[in-house]
Design an enzyme around this catalytic site. Structure first.
Site, mmCIF file in Angstrom:
data_model
loop_
_atom_site.group_PDB
_atom_site.id
_atom_site.type_symbol
_atom_site.label_atom_id
_atom_site.label_comp_id
_atom_site.label_asym_id
_atom_site.label_seq_id
_atom_site.Cartn_x
_atom_site.Cartn_y
_atom_site.Cartn_z
ATOM 1 N N LYS A 221 -1.544 -40.535 -40.978
ATOM 2 C CA LYS A 221 -3.046 -40.129 -41.175
ATOM 3 C C LYS A 221 -3.581 -40.532 -42.256
ATOM 4 O O LYS A 221 -4.986 -40.634 -42.310
ATOM 5 C CB LYS A 221 -2.892 -38.626 -40.775
ATOM 6 C CG LYS A 221 -2.572 -38.179 -39.487
ATOM 7 C CD LYS A 221 -2.523 -36.459 -39.584
ATOM 8 C CE LYS A 221 -1.670 -36.069 -38.354
ATOM 9 N NZ LYS A 221 -2.634 -35.985 -37.130
ATOM 10 N N LYS B 234 -14.318 -32.023 -32.666
ATOM 11 C CA LYS B 234 -14.889 -30.791 -33.301
ATOM 12 C C LYS B 234 -15.934 -31.035 -34.176
ATOM 13 O O LYS B 234 -16.766 -30.363 -34.050
ATOM 14 C CB LYS B 234 -13.911 -29.752 -33.832
ATOM 15 C CG LYS B 234 -12.817 -29.464 -32.724
ATOM 16 C CD LYS B 234 -11.500 -28.586 -33.460
ATOM 17 C CE LYS B 234 -10.513 -28.645 -32.352
ATOM 18 N NZ LYS B 234 -9.116 -28.501 -33.028
ATOM 19 N N THR C 97 -8.033 -34.483 -32.366
ATOM 20 C CA THR C 97 -9.141 -33.631 -31.510
ATOM 21 C C THR C 97 -10.068 -33.096 -32.656
ATOM 22 O O THR C 97 -11.053 -32.409 -32.278
ATOM 23 C CB THR C 97 -8.197 -32.373 -30.870
ATOM 24 O OG1 THR C 97 -7.193 -31.715 -31.549
ATOM 25 C CG2 THR C 97 -7.655 -32.660 -29.549
ATOM 26 N N HIS D 46 2.100 -37.158 -26.354
ATOM 27 C CA HIS D 46 1.280 -36.912 -27.425
ATOM 28 C C HIS D 46 1.462 -37.740 -28.605
ATOM 29 O O HIS D 46 1.069 -37.262 -29.921
ATOM 30 C CB HIS D 46 1.411 -35.276 -27.933
ATOM 31 C CG HIS D 46 0.723 -34.269 -26.806
ATOM 32 N ND1 HIS D 46 -0.406 -33.923 -26.685
ATOM 33 C CD2 HIS D 46 1.382 -33.887 -25.919
ATOM 34 C CE1 HIS D 46 -0.675 -33.146 -25.772
ATOM 35 N NE2 HIS D 46 0.596 -32.963 -25.102
ATOM 36 N N LYS E 242 -6.094 -31.889 -41.522
ATOM 37 C CA LYS E 242 -5.170 -32.138 -40.234
ATOM 38 C C LYS E 242 -3.965 -32.127 -41.073
ATOM 39 O O LYS E 242 -3.784 -32.155 -42.223
ATOM 40 C CB LYS E 242 -5.548 -33.595 -40.015
ATOM 41 C CG LYS E 242 -5.561 -34.674 -40.960
ATOM 42 C CD LYS E 242 -6.188 -36.320 -40.381
ATOM 43 C CE LYS E 242 -7.359 -36.222 -40.173
ATOM 44 N NZ LYS E 242 -7.780 -36.204 -38.786
ATOM 45 N N ARG E 243 -2.605 -32.196 -40.263
ATOM 46 C CA ARG E 243 -1.483 -32.063 -40.849
ATOM 47 C C ARG E 243 -1.206 -33.117 -42.004
ATOM 48 O O ARG E 243 -2.074 -34.209 -41.672
ATOM 49 C CB ARG E 243 -0.405 -32.359 -39.700
ATOM 50 C CG ARG E 243 -0.201 -30.862 -39.255
ATOM 51 C CD ARG E 243 0.272 -29.826 -40.075
ATOM 52 N NE ARG E 243 1.660 -30.068 -40.514
ATOM 53 C CZ ARG E 243 2.720 -29.407 -39.832
ATOM 54 N NH1 ARG E 243 2.589 -28.308 -39.152
ATOM 55 N NH2 ARG E 243 4.044 -29.803 -40.243
HETATM 56 C C1 26W Z 1 9.451 -32.234 -34.041
HETATM 57 C C2 26W Z 1 9.374 -33.067 -32.971
HETATM 58 C C3 26W Z 1 7.707 -33.092 -32.425
HETATM 59 C C4 26W Z 1 7.312 -34.561 -32.462
HETATM 60 C C5 26W Z 1 5.927 -34.345 -31.731
HETATM 61 C C6 26W Z 1 7.235 -32.031 -32.605
HETATM 62 C C7 26W Z 1 5.787 -32.104 -32.320
HETATM 63 C C8 26W Z 1 5.047 -33.373 -31.891
HETATM 64 C C9 26W Z 1 3.815 -33.579 -31.297
HETATM 65 C C10 26W Z 1 3.725 -34.303 -30.031
HETATM 66 C C11 26W Z 1 2.815 -33.991 -32.478
HETATM 67 C C12 26W Z 1 1.404 -33.898 -32.108
HETATM 68 O O1 26W Z 1 0.868 -32.658 -32.254
HETATM 69 N N1 26W Z 1 0.770 -34.725 -31.473
HETATM 70 C C13 26W Z 1 -0.742 -34.744 -31.608
HETATM 71 O O2 26W Z 1 -1.243 -34.232 -30.405
HETATM 72 C C14 26W Z 1 -2.610 -34.063 -30.236
HETATM 73 C C15 26W Z 1 -3.029 -33.477 -28.840
HETATM 74 O O3 26W Z 1 -2.823 -34.429 -27.991
HETATM 75 C C16 26W Z 1 -3.352 -35.275 -30.635
HETATM 76 O O4 26W Z 1 -4.707 -35.367 -30.478
HETATM 77 C C17 26W Z 1 -2.755 -36.043 -31.864
HETATM 78 O O5 26W Z 1 -3.288 -37.312 -31.947
HETATM 79 C C18 26W Z 1 -1.214 -35.996 -31.813
HETATM 80 O O6 26W Z 1 -0.754 -36.448 -33.162
#
Ligand code: 26W
Length: 853
Positions: free
Chosen positions: A594, A702, A698, A397, A588-589
């Site tokens: 971003k 929406k 995502t 992701h 968004k975060r």
């Molecule tokens: C703390 C380590 C860590 C690293 C990455 C925790 C969580 C992540 C996630 C992979 C970050 C995340 O939420 N990625 C997002 O995933 C969404 C669903 O696929 C995408 O739509 C976003 O672009 C992506 O940033």
């Protein structure tokens, strides 16, 4: 500190002191009474029927009379009453799946950002009207009940919300699936602002009771940690390894219903909560050191205490690895011991289940399955590996290198010594294959190794997942391409067929039907009922874009949504949104990639151009910019950006010179619930990440589905949105990913961009002067210096292009009919982004034959 516990081996527990255990399988005898034998009968579907259930729950469940009940009593009782209507379907779905076992999906995700459950359940059972009527008889409003619910925020952002959409779609498609995850006692923190700066408050979502979960303590499983391994020779004379753990905890499953959309299917989400083992009870009994035993208990329960609020930079914290191992160990054991028939031949495991790894967080499941098959079930390595490789698939992701999880070898060895041995075993055999395929290429071997040596010895979880997984997928076309070309090129070369794409999607039930009733009604009138389950039918709206009457109705729906948002923000945040503005939304975060900073530069540009008299206020398209974003608590620059957005908002909103033309709102604590009101009200969706950085996004989907136009870079799923809605209905700006790469290669100097662009210079100088921070430049220097001398995500490089496209947007919005037409076409052409379609793609490309639809 790890409590010093003697390892508990089978048979060691003195029976007399052993705590009572309950059987997890029953019953022993056949029931005789017809009522006990027959199927579960759901309560009557009428407002009287519901009223009866509600009052019973209130009186017998909560122990209060209606007259004496609090809104929380009423909410808990009505939620449990709604649950009754799902129960027969839940039990029936489980029975059907048991009797006709088909291959199942085990979705392994450390996060599920579910959002509120009540409305979802009412929609799934089609009970909104019935319930509303019944509550009215009691003088209770459904809206008041809705507002009682604290959303389960068991996720950070995109990844967790995606998991929630996927399990919703699988239930709607009647695919056999169990979602496995963690029941965090504290979900994502509640964000507050103090003097404009983010302050985190614990999310006590369980404190008023949770009517949506079903604890099953009798299905507890034991999870081991620590200790050491030893070799021994078994009865057949084989050399074997066994793990002598140092301590253990129990996992108690909590079941959640996952209802399909009005189809009689209810799947299960199984979230694990950590408890101290009964060995702790024994210790209390034996040692008399009660306080120490209670401390140990707390230690065990810490594992599922809190969700880590980082969503891009793993902190390598021990407790996080404990969480990850805890939930996958519970899940695998639960599946093998409790879900499969007792005499199941594990050689056939891949015919029965595919575990989908939601990013690398559950990847420790790979060595765990190997350990179960080899150490516990006595299989040989090669056979176990063949099975394991067929049982997992991995979804990546991210593209940010720093987001890739690596776990220090020292830590893995201390917490999971046997798993480290197995990881080394996997790596050794894997690197042999690499050497065979690419003789003499030791650099490649080092690049591909599952265990890295530099900058410190660590296990690269993405490599482990890629080697073990039958398939590896990215989450949008561009992302999957970059995954192959940039993130894991050596692996793509070695296993070209492993790599595939599944573009993300969102559930139209929650994000259109539930969040946007006004638009939903219009859609149903235009294309007929049932589009919620087949979103491709939205294409039927295409011709309505040309119908002036429909456009007027569409605008009215948008207007109603804006009014709903105004009312909410007024009570929720004390914010008064101006009327009649273009609503420009970036939610968004908070992350540098971003580029909330770029949006802020635009806001200040608009402000500066009115203030300086460059444009007359009355010539400006009135705009309200809404931000919503949480920053990871330890992410300094993100928190500085939040403070600056709030500072700019305060200045602009107080300045009579721009009144009625420009406003900025930043409601605190953006979450799923707020999204459901915000997104349907938006005119403009901001998707402005640096190209090549946002895996998919995502939120972008929406917004498009709710009739907002996108201003976006060619990044993530924006690319596909633009292809589908057409260039005329999408505002593209900025560098493409190859252009970004070229600029990187040629050396990017942000201060030069600043020096060369007078407008940009004015804007940054204004910020740097302290104009938004009570004349204090010190409060903005970190932000400004980073932009000028670092700007890792090239906000300045895309600035002019962004300002230009925003000027086109101002003009376009002024042409109401054309704008509405584009908005309708966005809805009509975005049906592809249903998570139902994503699920079909997973079924076709990843999960393979054997899963019954
Ligand atoms: C703390 C380590 C860590 C690293 C990455 C925790 C969580 C992540 C996630 C992979 C970050 C995340 O939420 N990625 C997002 O995933 C969404 C669903 O696929 C995408 O739509 C976003 O672009 C992506 O940033």
């Amino acid at each position: 500190m790890t409590p010093d516990l003697t390892p508990k081996l089978p048979g060691q527990e003195p029976d007399s002191a052993a705590p009572p255990r309950r059987e997890s399988r029953g019953p022993a005898a056949e029931p005789t009474h017809a009522l006990a034998r027959g199927p579960v009968v759901p309560p009557t579907r009428s407002s009287e029927g519901f009223l009866r259930e509600f009052l019973r729950e209130l009186q017998y469940g909560q122990g209060v009379t209606l007259a004496r009940s609090s809104p929380n009593d009423q909410y808990l009782a009505m939620a449990r009453a709604v649950r009754h209507y799902l129960m027969a379907d839940w039990l029936e779905t489980a029975r059907r799946r048991r009797e006709h076992p088909a291959k199942m999906v085990g979705y392994l995700s450390a996060e599920y950002l579910l959002g509120r459950q009540l409305d979802n359940a009412l929609l799934a059972t089609d009970m909104v009207d019935i319930v509303q009527e019944a509550l009215a008889e009691c003088g209770i409003s459904l809206d008041t009940m809705r507002a009682q619910e604290v959303e389960p925020g068991l996720g950070n952002g995109g990844l967790g919300r995606l998991a929630a959409c996927f399990i919703d779609s699988l239930a709607t498609l009647d695919v056999s699936c169990v979602g496995y995850g963690i029941r965090y006692e504290y979900g994502i923190f509640r964000q507050t602002f103090v003097d404009g700066r983010q302050v985190e408050v614990p999310d006590t979502w369980l404190s008023f009771g949770n009517p949506w979960e079903f604890p099953h303590p009798e299905r507890e499983v034991e999870v081991n940690f620590g200790g050491h391994t030893e070799q021994y020779t078994d009865e057949d004379g084989r050399e074997r390894t066994r793990w002598i753990p140092g301590w253990n905890v129990l996992g108690v499953p909590y079941h959640y219903m996952v209802p399909g959309y009005q189809n009689g299917v209810v799947n299960t989400l199984r979230l694990w909560s950590a408890r101290a083992t009964h060995a702790f009870d024994l210790q209390i009994f034996n040692s008399g050191d009660y306080a120490e035993a209670v401390r140990a208990q707390t230690f065990a329960e810490n594992i599922t205490k809190v969700l880590y609020p980082e969503d891009s930079t793993p902190q390598g914290r021990e407790l996080r690895l404990q969480q990850q191992y805890f939930f996958v160990a519970c899940s695998l054991k639960d599946y093998i011991d409790q879900t499969l028939p007792p005499d199941f031949d594990l050689k056939r495991l891949p015919d029965q289940i595919i575990f989908q790894l939601n990013d690398t967080h559950p990847v420790i499941a790979v060595p765990e399955l190997m350990r179960l098959l080899i150490d516990d079930k006595g299989m040989e390595w090669d056979e176990a590996w063949e099975i394991t490789q067929k049982c997992f698939a991995y979804t990546c992701h991210t593209l940010l290198p720093e987001a890739l999880e690596v776990w220090p070898v020292e830590l893995v060895g201390r917490l999971l010594p046997r798993h480290l041995e197995i990881i080394y075993g996997i790596n050794e055999r894997f690197l042999e294959q690499v050497r065979e395929a690419f003789p003499g290429d030791e650099l490649r071997v080092r690049r591909m190794s599952i265990v890295q040596d530099h900058p410190f010895r660590a296990v690269r979880m993405a490599h482990l997942a890629t080697v073990a997984g039958a398939k590896v997928n990215g989450v949008a076309e561009l992302h999957s391409q970059l995954l192959r070309d940039k993130l894991l090129p050596d692996f793509a070369q070695m296993y070209p067929d492993k790599f595939t794409n599944v573009t993300n999607g969102v559930t139209p039930r929650r994000f259109v039907r539930q969040a946007n009733p006004a638009l939903s009604e219009l859609i149903s009138e235009a294309v007929g009922p049932g589009w919620e389950r087949d979103l491709s039918r939205l294409s039927g709206l295409e011709s309505f874009a040309e119908d002036p009457e429909f456009r007027e109705q569409f605008r009215q729906a948008k207007q109603a949504n804006k009014e709903r948002l105004r009312a909410l923000l007024l009570v929720r945040d004390g914010v008064e949104l101006p009327e009649g503005h273009l609503l420009d939304v970036m939610v968004k975060r908070l992350h540098e990639y971003k580029r909330q900073s770029l949006k802020l530069l635009h806001v200040v540009t608009l402000y500066e151009s009115i203030r300086s008299g460059e444009v007359a206020a009355e010539d400006v398209t009135p705009r309200t910019v809404i931000f919503g974003a949480k920053a990871a608590p330890g992410y300094h620059m993100a928190k500085e950006t939040i403070a600056l957005i709030n500072a700019v908002a305060k200045t602009i909103n107080a300045d009579p010179a721009v009144k009625g033309r420009l406003a900025v709102a930043f409601p605190a604590n953006y979450n799923v619930t707020l999204a459901e009101t915000l997104i349907p009200a938006a005119d403009l969706s901001e998707q402005i990440s640096l190209a090549g950085m946002e895996a998919s996004g995502t939120g972008n989907m929406k917004f498009a589905l709710n009739g907002a136009l996108t201003v976006g870079t060619d990044d993530g799923a924006n690319v596909e949105i633009r292809q589908l809605v057409g260039d005329d209905n999408f505002f593209l700006f900025g560098m493409s990913e190859p252009e970004v790469a070229a600029l990187h290669a040629s050396g990017y100097v942000p201060s030069q961009v600043y020096a060369d662009n007078p407008r940009l210079k004015r804007v940054i100088d204004l910020i740097a002067s302290g104009a938004f921070t009570d004349g204090d430049p010190g409060r903005v220097s970190a932000f400004v210096d980073d932009l000028l001398y670092n700007d890792r995500f090239m906000a300045l490089a895309d600035y002019q292009s962004y300002i230009d496209v925003q000027e086109r947007i101002d003009a376009a919005y002024a042409d109401t009919e054309a704008w509405t037409r584009s908005a309708i076409l966005n809805v009509a052409r975005a049906g592809f982004f249903s998570s139902d379609r994503s699920m079909h793609d997973y079924l076709d490309r990843i999960w393979g034959a054997g899963i019954r639809l």
